[in-house]
Design a protein around this motif. Sequence first.
Motif, mmCIF file in Angstrom:
data_model
loop_
_atom_site.group_PDB
_atom_site.id
_atom_site.type_symbol
_atom_site.label_atom_id
_atom_site.label_comp_id
_atom_site.label_asym_id
_atom_site.label_seq_id
_atom_site.Cartn_x
_atom_site.Cartn_y
_atom_site.Cartn_z
ATOM 1 N N VAL A 21 0.713 -1.176 0.027
ATOM 2 C CA VAL A 21 0.024 0.067 0.086
ATOM 3 C C VAL A 21 0.802 1.167 0.060
ATOM 4 N N PHE A 22 2.061 1.278 0.608
ATOM 5 C CA PHE A 22 2.669 2.528 0.923
ATOM 6 C C PHE A 22 4.300 2.376 0.107
ATOM 7 N N LYS A 23 4.127 1.480 -0.913
ATOM 8 C CA LYS A 23 5.256 1.189 -1.787
ATOM 9 C C LYS A 23 5.878 2.698 -2.230
ATOM 10 N N GLY A 24 7.140 3.017 -1.872
ATOM 11 C CA GLY A 24 7.911 4.267 -2.514
ATOM 12 C C GLY A 24 7.693 5.383 -1.499
ATOM 13 N N ASP A 25 6.917 5.310 -0.507
ATOM 14 C CA ASP A 25 6.694 6.267 0.456
ATOM 15 C C ASP A 25 7.242 5.738 1.735
ATOM 16 N N ASP A 26 8.775 6.173 2.046
ATOM 17 C CA ASP A 26 9.393 5.591 3.113
ATOM 18 C C ASP A 26 8.983 6.227 4.399
ATOM 19 N N ALA A 27 8.469 7.295 4.369
ATOM 20 C CA ALA A 27 7.897 7.953 5.622
ATOM 21 C C ALA A 27 6.751 7.086 6.143
ATOM 22 N N ALA A 28 5.557 6.834 5.289
ATOM 23 C CA ALA A 28 4.530 5.921 5.630
ATOM 24 C C ALA A 28 4.716 4.746 6.007
#
Length: 105
Positions: A21-28
């Motif tokens: 779901v949060f692929k590519g969003d390191d913070a999330a």
Amino acid sequence: MAARSKVLQLFKALHRTRKEVFKGDDAALEAARQNINAEFRNNLTESSPEKIVELLKFGTDVEIILRKTVIQGLHKDHDRISIRPRKEILLDNIPVNHNPTTKDT
């Protein structure tokens, strides 16, 4: 022992879903990882079978909600957002027929 197995399966499923779901969003990704781990750690000593079943149901519901409703968005400009829907979210969409035909009876 069966409860322990179900808990571990749910833990792994939540982490797999988080990664997708949060692929590519390191913070999330990191925030979700910490949240999942904290929730499981907070209930580590739970021994009531009824409470364990309730927590498993809650965790399963969370996993389904994440997988089926969360869409990533990226701010492009101050008034534009680019979305990255996943394949499983788009499966429920039904194409609109802009030129319907009428059936003669």
